[in-house]
Scaffold this active site. Structure first.
Site, PDB file in Angstrom:
ATOM      1  CG  HIS A 194      -1.881  -1.400   1.257  1.00 12.60           C
ATOM      2  ND1 HIS A 194      -3.197  -1.494   0.773  1.00 12.60           N
ATOM      3  CD2 HIS A 194      -1.546  -2.283   1.931  1.00 12.60           C
ATOM      4  CE1 HIS A 194      -3.346  -2.155   0.546  1.00 12.60           C
ATOM      5  NE2 HIS A 194      -2.402  -3.318   1.541  1.00 12.60           N
ATOM      6  CG  LEU A 195       3.507   1.878  -2.846  1.00  4.45           C
ATOM      7  CD1 LEU A 195       4.024   2.442  -4.160  1.00  4.45           C
ATOM      8  CD2 LEU A 195       4.250   1.504  -1.469  1.00  4.45           C
ATOM      9  NE  ARG A 196      -1.919   2.879   3.765  1.00  6.88           N
ATOM     10  CZ  ARG A 196      -2.716   1.878   4.493  1.00  6.88           C
ATOM     11  NH1 ARG A 196      -3.095   1.700   3.041  1.00  6.88           N
ATOM     12  NH2 ARG A 196      -2.400   1.428   5.157  1.00  6.88           N
ATOM     13  CG  ASP A 201      -1.334  -6.124   3.728  1.00  8.35           C
ATOM     14  OD1 ASP A 201      -1.586  -5.394   3.302  1.00  8.35           O
ATOM     15  OD2 ASP A 201      -2.375  -6.836   4.648  1.00  8.35           O
ATOM     16  CG  HIS A 204      -3.828 -10.506   2.804  1.00  7.02           C
ATOM     17  ND1 HIS A 204      -5.149 -10.833   2.511  1.00  7.02           N
ATOM     18  CD2 HIS A 204      -3.888  -9.547   2.436  1.00  7.02           C
ATOM     19  CE1 HIS A 204      -6.296 -10.402   2.254  1.00  7.02           C
ATOM     20  NE2 HIS A 204      -5.426  -9.420   2.655  1.00  7.02           N
ATOM     21  CG  ASN A 212      -8.955  -6.975   7.892  1.00  9.64           C
ATOM     22  OD1 ASN A 212      -9.104  -8.709   8.198  1.00  9.64           O
ATOM     23  ND2 ASN A 212      -9.728  -6.346   7.337  1.00  9.64           N
ATOM     24  CG  ASN A 222      -6.502  -0.466   0.406  1.00 15.73           C
ATOM     25  OD1 ASN A 222      -5.353  -0.017  -0.515  1.00 15.73           O
ATOM     26  ND2 ASN A 222      -6.154  -0.854   1.268  1.00 15.73           N
ATOM     27  CG  HIS A 227      -2.397   2.173   9.140  1.00 17.39           C
ATOM     28  ND1 HIS A 227      -3.219   2.793   8.787  1.00 17.39           N
ATOM     29  CD2 HIS A 227      -1.704   0.977   8.974  1.00 17.39           C
ATOM     30  CE1 HIS A 227      -3.814   2.047   7.239  1.00 17.39           C
ATOM     31  NE2 HIS A 227      -3.407   1.085   8.120  1.00 17.39           N
TER      32      HIS A 227
END
Lengths: 314, 449
Positions: free
Chosen positions: B66-68, B308, B235, B281, B98, B312
């Protein structure tokens, strides 16, 4: 970070005994004409409640003032939390105001432990989510020890904890404490009200209240915490009550000397029949009354005992 | 990333790629491998890289990070994530869609591709299966395919509607792309925060049962059986799901699966003190499940280790367990975390190798394959990434000191977020050098930018 009371498992057997002894001392103080001692004069106890409560907050505040501590009260409605302040900022502000001890209730399991790691002052968990409510456990133990006139133990007493166990912090504290004091604990409820894996817990489990009723010395009914679940755990409260309500009929089939307890607030007619709450079989009033000396004992133990003044001198 | 101009000679390493394990030297020039073999003859203008005692592998490929960007660039950016990536030995990352807004249109893919030109490695973008990741209607998969997308996923959500999932699989089959599913039945996970089991029972935390994952894995296996499409399971966290994937593969279905370093390393026992760093998750499961994942690892059920990597900000992890965000970062620690736990598993199993600290060739091929050529093939980037390390291939190369014991400190983190579960964790196997298209991106464990 200093010594706090977050969970029953924080306490050694000797510490449990000390708190039980102290609560007898403070019960005597409470019976005086002027039920007040200067034990915590100059100390400030803050109550920080993120969840509605009547008896627990009042009980702590009364306990603090009978020990001559100053009390400051924080409740969420109308506070900076409602304006979006973080839990950490709120807690640190209360500490900065000069609180020597913080009593905290919060809807999230683990919240009091989390805050205690950020602060230097001792904390008392007044209920965090479905994790623990240790002072309720202690006051229930005091109530039962008083009833059975035993020496700080509950050896051989068979306690049924009945109903919504999975959502209950009271149950989690009581199971640990009662079993350590020698009681046999039976959890009674429909499978959806029992935690998913309790194979390591010191309890027996039954889905049938009628089956275990004749063996129980104590019938500890729990409140159904509808606010903690959203899906169809039960077909209806009435359907639950048909199997688990402590009705007059069911009570007739219990042992003649079996007593009834409930942590409150009681939903009469769902968990316990209306008239049983006020009957001579009920210890519910005594539970509330014992809340004050037990919380005096805990506050005193954490604040004064930390300073080496463990033996009260009045 | 554009091809490098540098000339390098990599000497003395043990080359591990899909062709096997061998002692070989490599010459890198103009972004390519120009020689692979013994007795290399390099002129003095080639920079010497000493790989003796190290494994020389194809650059790592992460199918799941996730590179946001767009939307949460305070937690991570494509650039910061790429720098963490090369330090972890990666030369290619697949960023998850996402984001905010989600990657569900050609315009966003093009925007992100242009932003990734200055990244330290090659960044590829997976796109959403459904518009807005809302699970209601399909994205324009054909156009997205033409824009370069090869993996479609609503990661973070599973596609809940089975009929929509059937249609997505059918459409993807026509395009030759792969769908990747985050298997979680949201009704069964019911807003839970951690694994349902003995820990959640004790803590009084609303929990996610294994069945939330297992029922969707079972459903999707049957949908693949019906449609003949390709599906990748993200995952995998439960023993039962791993067993079902193994059976589906034996049935000949076009199913692949990944496992994360954290599910191989940790169980829900880590949450006994309510530490939100370990909230992820799918959740960390029981020791029984972790054993099942390792069993599946050794039986080659998994095609890839995927991080994954989920950055954050501190504020969203400085919260109660029910309020904290799901996810942990993983790019820099991934290889060391898996390699060190692999050694522990082998020692516990008391295998013939247990007294030695060196993996057999077979064990090495399996481990390196899951970081390189197998995920590269799933992502359809195997023409550039994943090896083999032979003449004419792009110089995407990672050199790992397999026995190097190390710890990751907060100050070592190159991500913009520091929510790593590996601080104070003994890791073994450290990336010494990473070449991205012939550019030296990491030298002796340090970033070269």
């Amino acid at each position: 970070m200093s010594r706090s009371l977050i969970s029953i498992s924080d306490l050694t057997d000797a510490e449990i005994e000390k708190i039980l002894d102290l609560s007898k001392v403070f019960a005597e103080v409470n019976s005086r004409e002027i039920p007040k001692v200067p034990a915590l004069k100059g100390k400030t106890v803050a109550t920080l409640f993120f969840e509605n409560s009547t008896r627990t907050r009042l009980s702590f505040e009364l306990a603090a003032s009978r020990l001559s501590a100053d009390v400051i009260t924080f409740s969420v409605a109308g506070s900076s939390v409602a304006k979006g302040e973080s839990l950490r900022d709120t807690a640190e502000t209360i500490e900065s105001l000069g609180a020597d001890l913080i009593v905290m209730r919060h809807p999230s399991s683990g919240s009091v432990k989390l805050v205690s790691e950020w602060l230097r002052v001792p904390m008392v968990n007044a209920g965090d989510g479905a994790f623990q409510h240790p002072t309720q456990g202690l006051l229930d133990a005091v109530t039962l020890i008083e009833h059975f006139k035993s020496e700080n133990n509950l050896n051989g007493v068979r306690i049924g904890i009945i109903g919504d166990v999975i959502h209950s912090r009271v149950a989690r504290s009581n199971i640990q404490l009662m079993s350590r004091l020698g009681a046999e604990v039976v959890l009674v409820g429909p499978p959806a009200f029992l935690p998913s894996d309790i194979s390591a817990w010191p309890v027996k489990v039954s889905y049938s209240l009628d089956e275990v009723l004749p063996e129980l010395d104590v019938l500890y009914l729990l409140r159904i915490q509808s606010e903690r679940f959203s899906d169809a755990v039960l077909p209806s409260l009435a359907d639950f009550s048909s199997s688990y309500l402590l009705s007059r009929d069911r009570l007739k089939r219990a042992r003649k000397d079996a007593v009834v307890m409930h942590p409150g607030p009681v939903i009469r007619g769902v968990e316990i029949a209306h008239e049983i709450v006020d009957s001579e079989r009920s210890l519910i009033r005594r539970q509330v009354e014992n809340g004050v000396p037990v919380r005096m004992a805990v506050l005193y133990w954490l604040l004064a005992a930390n300073e080496g003044k463990l033996d009260p001198a009045w | 990333m554009v091809a490098g101009k540098g000339k390098f000679v990599i000497r003395g390493g043990k080359v591990v790629d899909q062709l096997g394990v061998r002692q070989a030297d490599l010459l890198v020039d103009q972004g390519q491998i120009v020689f692979s073999g013994t007795n290399v003859d390099a002129s003095s203008d080639f920079e010497q890289i000493d790989a003796s005692g190290c494994v020389v592998a194809p650059g790592f490929v992460d199918l799941h990070c996730h590179l946001r960007e767009p939307g949460q660039a305070g937690s991570e950016t494509i650039i910061s994530g790429s720098e963490a990536g090369v330090l972890g030995g990666y030369t290619a990352l697949l960023a998850m869609p996402n984001t905010n807004p989600p990657v569900d249109s050609v315009e966003i893919v093009q925007y992100l591709s242009s932003k990734s030109k200055d990244a330290a490695l090659d960044v590829y973008f997976s796109a959403a299966i459904t518009k807005g990741r809302s699970g209601e209607s399909l994205t324009e998969m054909s156009k997205l395919h033409q824009a370069g997308v090869r993996i479609f996923t609503d990661d973070g959500n599973g596609v809940q509607d089975p009929q929509l999932m059937r249609r997505a699989l059918e459409y993807s089959k026509g395009l030759g792309v792969t769908l990747a599913q985050h298997c979680e039945d949201l009704k069964l996970s019911n807003g839970g925060s951690i694994n349902e089991g003995s820990v959640s029972s004790l803590l009084g935390i609303r929990a996610i049962p294994n069945a939330a994952e297992d029922v969707m894995v079972a459903r999707d296996i049957e949908l693949v059986r019906m449609t003949g499409a390709k599906l990748h399971f993200l995952h995998v966290s439960t023993s039962r799901s791993a067993q079902m994937v193994a059976q589906a593969k034996m049935d000949g279905l076009a199913i692949t699966a990944e496992v994360t370093p954290h599910h191989l390393n940790f169980t829900d026992a880590r949450l006994m003190d309510f530490n939100p760093i370990f909230k992820v998750n799918p959740p960390l499961r029981s020791e029984n499940d972790r054993r099942g994942l390792w069993k599946a690892y050794f039986e080659e059920v998994f095609d890839a280790v995927a991080t994954d990597h989920a950055p954050h900000p501190k504020s969203s992890k400085e919260a109660t367990l029910d309020q904290a965000s799901f996810g942990m970062i993983g790019l820099q620690a991934a290889f060391g975390a898996v390699n060190s736990e692999l050694y522990r598993q082998l020692c516990q199993a008391g295998s013939e190798n247990s007294t030695e600290t060196v993996l057999t060739d077979q064990q090495l091929l399996q481990l390196i394959g899951m970081f390189t050529w197998k995920p590269a093939k799933i992502a359809q980037i195997d023409s550039r990434h994943g090896g083999p390390l032979v003449k004419g291939r792009p110089a995407n190369i990672t050199i790992v000191n397999m026995e190097h014991k190390w710890q990751l400190g907060e100050g070592d983190i190159r991500s913009l977020s520091v929510n790593s579960p590996y601080f104070d964790h003994q890791l073994m196997g450290k990336v010494a050098f990473t070449f991205v298209n012939g550019n030296l991106a990491v030298k002796e464990g340090e970033l070269c930018r």
